[in-house]
Design a protein around this motif. Structure first.
Motif, PDB file in Angstrom:
ATOM      1  N   PHE A   1      -4.332 -11.607 -12.081  1.00 31.12           N
ATOM      2  CA  PHE A   1      -4.188 -12.754 -11.170  1.00 31.12           C
ATOM      3  C   PHE A   1      -2.993 -12.618 -10.232  1.00 31.12           C
ATOM      4  O   PHE A   1      -2.121 -13.485 -10.165  1.00 31.12           O
ATOM      5  N   GLN A   2      -2.959 -11.529  -9.507  1.00 33.28           N
ATOM      6  CA  GLN A   2      -1.894 -11.346  -8.528  1.00 33.28           C
ATOM      7  C   GLN A   2      -2.095 -12.310  -7.355  1.00 33.28           C
ATOM      8  O   GLN A   2      -3.209 -12.713  -7.054  1.00 33.28           O
ATOM      9  N   ASN A   3      -1.002 -12.682  -6.709  1.00 36.67           N
ATOM     10  CA  ASN A   3      -1.005 -13.629  -5.580  1.00 36.67           C
ATOM     11  C   ASN A   3      -1.517 -15.010  -6.007  1.00 36.67           C
ATOM     12  O   ASN A   3      -2.112 -15.734  -5.208  1.00 36.67           O
ATOM     13  N   LEU A   4      -1.275 -15.370  -7.258  1.00 34.98           N
ATOM     14  CA  LEU A   4      -1.749 -16.656  -7.762  1.00 34.98           C
ATOM     15  C   LEU A   4      -1.075 -17.825  -7.053  1.00 34.98           C
ATOM     16  O   LEU A   4      -1.700 -18.858  -6.811  1.00 34.98           O
ATOM     17  N   ASP A   5       0.198 -17.676  -6.677  1.00 37.55           N
ATOM     18  CA  ASP A   5       0.915 -18.752  -5.997  1.00 37.55           C
ATOM     19  C   ASP A   5       0.268 -19.119  -4.672  1.00 37.55           C
ATOM     20  O   ASP A   5       0.282 -20.278  -4.256  1.00 37.55           O
ATOM     21  N   ASP A   6      -0.320 -18.142  -4.003  1.00 42.34           N
ATOM     22  CA  ASP A   6      -0.957 -18.401  -2.716  1.00 42.34           C
ATOM     23  C   ASP A   6      -2.236 -19.206  -2.862  1.00 42.34           C
ATOM     24  O   ASP A   6      -2.744 -19.766  -1.890  1.00 42.34           O
ATOM     25  N   MET A   7      -2.762 -19.291  -4.102  1.00 45.97           N
ATOM     26  CA  MET A   7      -4.035 -19.974  -4.330  1.00 45.97           C
ATOM     27  C   MET A   7      -3.883 -21.284  -5.077  1.00 45.97           C
ATOM     28  O   MET A   7      -4.857 -21.900  -5.454  1.00 45.97           O
ATOM     29  N   GLU A   8      -2.680 -21.733  -5.297  1.00 44.79           N
ATOM     30  CA  GLU A   8      -2.443 -22.855  -6.209  1.00 44.79           C
ATOM     31  C   GLU A   8      -3.257 -24.086  -5.843  1.00 44.79           C
ATOM     32  O   GLU A   8      -3.851 -24.734  -6.699  1.00 44.79           O
TER      33      GLU A   8
ATOM     34  N   TYR B   1     -19.456  -8.588 -10.958  1.00 50.02           N
ATOM     35  CA  TYR B   1     -18.241  -7.843 -11.282  1.00 50.02           C
ATOM     36  C   TYR B   1     -17.047  -8.661 -10.792  1.00 50.02           C
ATOM     37  O   TYR B   1     -16.995  -9.042  -9.622  1.00 50.02           O
ATOM     38  N   LEU B   2     -16.097  -8.913 -11.679  1.00 42.13           N
ATOM     39  CA  LEU B   2     -14.928  -9.712 -11.330  1.00 42.13           C
ATOM     40  C   LEU B   2     -13.681  -8.846 -11.346  1.00 42.13           C
ATOM     41  O   LEU B   2     -13.478  -8.039 -12.270  1.00 42.13           O
ATOM     42  N   ASP B   3     -12.852  -9.040 -10.337  1.00 48.54           N
ATOM     43  CA  ASP B   3     -11.576  -8.343 -10.249  1.00 48.54           C
ATOM     44  C   ASP B   3     -10.498  -9.283 -10.778  1.00 48.54           C
ATOM     45  O   ASP B   3     -10.039 -10.188 -10.070  1.00 48.54           O
ATOM     46  N   LEU B   4     -10.080  -9.096 -12.018  1.00 45.13           N
ATOM     47  CA  LEU B   4      -9.112  -9.996 -12.637  1.00 45.13           C
ATOM     48  C   LEU B   4      -7.688  -9.731 -12.169  1.00 45.13           C
ATOM     49  O   LEU B   4      -6.781 -10.469 -12.541  1.00 45.13           O
ATOM     50  N   THR B   5      -7.480  -8.693 -11.363  1.00 48.42           N
ATOM     51  CA  THR B   5      -6.164  -8.513 -10.752  1.00 48.42           C
ATOM     52  C   THR B   5      -6.015  -9.395  -9.521  1.00 48.42           C
ATOM     53  O   THR B   5      -4.917  -9.535  -8.989  1.00 48.42           O
ATOM     54  N   ASP B   6      -7.128  -9.968  -9.061  1.00 54.17           N
ATOM     55  CA  ASP B   6      -7.137 -10.812  -7.866  1.00 54.17           C
ATOM     56  C   ASP B   6      -7.356 -12.258  -8.292  1.00 54.17           C
ATOM     57  O   ASP B   6      -8.326 -12.582  -8.987  1.00 54.17           O
ATOM     58  N   ALA B   7      -6.463 -13.146  -7.874  1.00 52.00           N
ATOM     59  CA  ALA B   7      -6.565 -14.557  -8.248  1.00 52.00           C
ATOM     60  C   ALA B   7      -7.838 -15.203  -7.733  1.00 52.00           C
ATOM     61  O   ALA B   7      -8.269 -16.241  -8.254  1.00 52.00           O
ATOM     62  N   GLU B   8      -8.474 -14.615  -6.738  1.00 47.60           N
ATOM     63  CA  GLU B   8      -9.726 -15.160  -6.211  1.00 47.60           C
ATOM     64  C   GLU B   8     -10.836 -15.198  -7.257  1.00 47.60           C
ATOM     65  O   GLU B   8     -11.809 -15.932  -7.112  1.00 47.60           O
ATOM     66  N   SER B   9     -10.694 -14.423  -8.324  1.00 45.69           N
ATOM     67  CA  SER B   9     -11.751 -14.356  -9.337  1.00 45.69           C
ATOM     68  C   SER B   9     -11.991 -15.701 -10.012  1.00 45.69           C
ATOM     69  O   SER B   9     -13.083 -15.948 -10.540  1.00 45.69           O
ATOM     70  N   VAL B  10     -11.007 -16.601  -9.991  1.00 48.37           N
ATOM     71  CA  VAL B  10     -11.183 -17.905 -10.646  1.00 48.37           C
ATOM     72  C   VAL B  10     -12.216 -18.763  -9.921  1.00 48.37           C
ATOM     73  O   VAL B  10     -12.696 -19.757 -10.474  1.00 48.37           O
ATOM     74  N   ASN B  11     -12.560 -18.419  -8.695  1.00 47.41           N
ATOM     75  CA  ASN B  11     -13.545 -19.181  -7.930  1.00 47.41           C
ATOM     76  C   ASN B  11     -14.966 -18.657  -8.111  1.00 47.41           C
ATOM     77  O   ASN B  11     -15.909 -19.204  -7.540  1.00 47.41           O
ATOM     78  N   SER B  12     -15.122 -17.615  -8.915  1.00 45.10           N
ATOM     79  CA  SER B  12     -16.458 -17.074  -9.149  1.00 45.10           C
ATOM     80  C   SER B  12     -17.241 -17.975 -10.103  1.00 45.10           C
ATOM     81  O   SER B  12     -16.669 -18.521 -11.058  1.00 45.10           O
TER      82      SER B  12
END
Length: 259
Positions: free
Chosen positions: A26-33, A200-211
């Motif tokens: 979940f990198q860049n999680l702060d940008d998605m808060e 396929y989910l990229d768990l290094t990307d915080a965007e994955s929580v919207n899948s």
């Protein structure tokens, strides 16, 4: 002696070059808060072959009894015939048939497919209110299971008691990914309306929580793919490490002799 030392330094350099992007969740999680706060959990929907427990109660419990399946005693322990066996009470379950229906006491056939727990509770409460004053209907899906396979520390199939299960929590049940698992390409397989789907989910990307696959459903399968070095190691002989060590010693001895 310069060559063995140089080779050792190169080996240390190669093994230490692991990018933060490859291992940190979940990198860049702060940008998605803001978007994370607005993200809606996917309600667990009832499907054919699900097992449900449904308990109906009311201020006048005698009036609600016809809407409940008989409670059965499940043996906990026992010995020879004729001796007392300890039992515990357990609600019987409703099996959702291939058409998405259950057979409910008094009401008969009730279609439940596609409803979540709260929706089914409201539907039954509306029908039962014709017979019972102020009924309370408690619904639970009891066959919520997920399987986690691949590069995790404890692969297996897990029973889930909560209504919601996120992908990271499922990985936590399996002891998290090993260091050899690809965090940027986690496969989730699902069956919906008789059709197998996957993502396929990229768990290094915080965007994955919207899948829509971030929150798992019953019988989902999660597969963690091994990374490149781990795949390559699968083709090696299991004694390759021993052979390499012996070869390294021989090379060092030869260098010392020919010096």
């Amino acid at each position: 002696m310069k060559r063995p030392i140089l080779a050792l330094l190169c080996l240390l350099f190669i093994t230490s070059c692991v990018s933060r992007k490859e291992v940190v969740y979940f990198q860049n999680l702060d940008d998605m808060e803001a978007r994370l706060d607005a993200n809606k959990k996917n309600s667990l929907q009832i499907k054919p072959n699900d097992l449900l427990t449904i308990n109906v109660s009311a201020p006048e419990q005698a009036a609600a009894m016809p809407f409940n399946l008989p409670v059965v005693g499940m043996p906990q322990s026992g010995t020879d015939a004729g001796l007392t066996v300890n039992t515990r009470q357990q609600l019987q379950t409703y099996l959702v048939d291939s058409d998405g229906n259950i057979e409910f006491p008094v009401l008969g056939t009730v279609n439940v497919e596609g409803l979540n727990r709260q929706q089914l509770s409201s539907k039954l409460k509306s029908h039962i209110s014709d017979y019972v004053q102020d009924p309370i209907v408690n619904v639970r899906i009891v066959n919520f299971q997920v399987s986690v396979l691949g590069e995790v520390n404890r692969p297996g199939t897990f029973d889930v008691k909560d209504e919601y299960l996120s992908l990271p929590k499922a990985l936590g049940l399996a002891g998290d990914m090993s260091i050899y698992g690809r965090r940027d390409n986690v496969l989730v397989m699902r069956e919906e309306n008789g059709v197998k789907t996957h993502a396929y989910l990229d768990l290094t990307d915080a965007e994955s929580v919207n899948s829509p696959y971030y929150y798992l459903q019953q019988n989902d399968v999660v597969y963690v793919e091994p990374n490149g070095p781990q795949r390559q190691s699968a083709s090696y002989n299991r004694n390759a490490g021993v052979y390499i060590s012996i070869a390294s010693v021989l090379v060092s001895v030869i260098v010392l002799i020919t010096k």
